[in-house]
Scaffold this active site. Structure first.
Site, PDB file in Angstrom:
ATOM      1  NE  ARG A  58     -27.898  86.717 -13.207  1.00  0.00           N
ATOM      2  CZ  ARG A  58     -27.537  85.429 -13.239  1.00  0.00           C
ATOM      3  NH1 ARG A  58     -26.264  85.116 -13.215  1.00  0.00           N
ATOM      4  NH2 ARG A  58     -28.446  84.479 -13.292  1.00  0.00           N
ATOM      5  CG  ASP A  59     -18.955  91.195 -10.510  1.00  0.00           C
ATOM      6  OD1 ASP A  59     -18.220  90.958  -9.538  1.00  0.00           O
ATOM      7  OD2 ASP A  59     -18.796  92.196 -11.256  1.00  0.00           O
TER       8      ASP A  59
ATOM      9  CG  ASN B 237      -9.860  88.945  -5.768  1.00  0.00           C
ATOM     10  OD1 ASN B 237      -9.042  88.070  -6.056  1.00  0.00           O
ATOM     11  ND2 ASN B 237     -10.715  89.444  -6.651  1.00  0.00           N
TER      12      ASN B 237
ATOM     13  CB  VAL C  84     -16.163  95.575  -2.449  1.00  0.00           C
ATOM     14  CG1 VAL C  84     -17.330  95.807  -1.489  1.00  0.00           C
ATOM     15  CG2 VAL C  84     -16.455  96.218  -3.804  1.00  0.00           C
TER      16      VAL C  84
ATOM     17  CG  HIS D 270     -16.701  90.190  -2.536  1.00  0.00           C
ATOM     18  ND1 HIS D 270     -16.170  91.200  -1.764  1.00  0.00           N
ATOM     19  CD2 HIS D 270     -15.982  90.189  -3.685  1.00  0.00           C
ATOM     20  CE1 HIS D 270     -15.176  91.776  -2.414  1.00  0.00           C
ATOM     21  NE2 HIS D 270     -15.029  91.173  -3.587  1.00  0.00           N
TER      22      HIS D 270
HETATM   23  P1  5GP Z   1     -13.142  92.557  -5.683  1.00  0.00           P
HETATM   24  O1  5GP Z   1     -12.374  93.348  -6.704  1.00  0.00           O
HETATM   25  O2  5GP Z   1     -13.264  93.323  -4.375  1.00  0.00           O
HETATM   26  O3  5GP Z   1     -12.658  91.146  -5.475  1.00  0.00           O
HETATM   27  O4  5GP Z   1     -14.593  92.365  -6.270  1.00  0.00           O
HETATM   28  C1  5GP Z   1     -15.545  93.373  -6.249  1.00  0.00           C
HETATM   29  C2  5GP Z   1     -16.550  93.033  -7.324  1.00  0.00           C
HETATM   30  O5  5GP Z   1     -17.704  93.797  -7.113  1.00  0.00           O
HETATM   31  C3  5GP Z   1     -16.058  93.342  -8.741  1.00  0.00           C
HETATM   32  O6  5GP Z   1     -16.042  92.159  -9.517  1.00  0.00           O
HETATM   33  C4  5GP Z   1     -17.059  94.377  -9.258  1.00  0.00           C
HETATM   34  O7  5GP Z   1     -17.384  94.185 -10.614  1.00  0.00           O
HETATM   35  C5  5GP Z   1     -18.252  94.150  -8.354  1.00  0.00           C
HETATM   36  N1  5GP Z   1     -19.070  95.339  -8.133  1.00  0.00           N
HETATM   37  C6  5GP Z   1     -18.599  96.599  -7.865  1.00  0.00           C
HETATM   38  N2  5GP Z   1     -19.639  97.440  -7.685  1.00  0.00           N
HETATM   39  C7  5GP Z   1     -20.775  96.697  -7.837  1.00  0.00           C
HETATM   40  C8  5GP Z   1     -22.164  97.011  -7.763  1.00  0.00           C
HETATM   41  O8  5GP Z   1     -22.590  98.144  -7.493  1.00  0.00           O
HETATM   42  N3  5GP Z   1     -23.037  95.990  -7.988  1.00  0.00           N
HETATM   43  C9  5GP Z   1     -22.610  94.719  -8.282  1.00  0.00           C
HETATM   44  N4  5GP Z   1     -23.564  93.795  -8.490  1.00  0.00           N
HETATM   45  N5  5GP Z   1     -21.307  94.395  -8.346  1.00  0.00           N
HETATM   46  C10 5GP Z   1     -20.399  95.359  -8.124  1.00  0.00           C
END
Ligand code: 5GP
Ligand code: ZN
Length: 114
Positions: free
Chosen positions: A29-30, A87, A96, A100
């Protein structure tokens, strides 16, 4: 401690709420959900983004997508529909650098995205 946040989650060094795990992928889960169902599906192996994964191992990308759909079914959003988002890079808001797929569902999603 792994340098990459999601590698650290794969290694169990950072806790996450896992919803599906196979030998090659992990879905959890996010932490900041943007929809009632917001799950991240990743390959356990590190690739920086979806194009790098596609170039290196298209079969593994297929497993990620199959995992997205399995989670959608498990979460009960596959019938109404869901969105898969990879993304990629700064303008898309990738924060990140471990590929994903965002599975978003459980509500109507607007288009175009912001
Ligand atoms: P991006 O912005 O790279 O497409 O998505 C990264 C996602 O990782 C974001 O939606 C953010 O909420 C999620 N995220 C960041 N840190 C953590 C974490 O420590 N644990 C979890 N489960 N999600 C995370
Ligand atoms: Zn990683």
């Amino acid at each position: 401690m792994a340098e990459c946040l999601f590698c650290a989650i794969v290694a169990g060094e950072i806790p996450a709420t896992t919803v599906l795990e196979t030998d090659r992928i992990l879905a959890f889960r996010d932490i900041n959900p943007q929809a009632p169902t917001h799950v991240l599906v990743i390959p356990k192996e590190h690739y920086p983004d979806v194009s790098a994964l596609a170039a290196a191992d298209g079969g593994l990308l297929g497993e990620v997508i199959t995992g997205v759909h399995r989670v959608a079914e498990m979460q009960g959003v596959s019938q109404d529909g869901y969105r898969v988002v990879f993304n990629t890079g700064a303008h898309a808001g990738q924060t990140v650098p471990h590929v994903h797929g965002h599975l978003l569902g459980g509500r109507s999603l607007t288009w175009p995205p912001g």
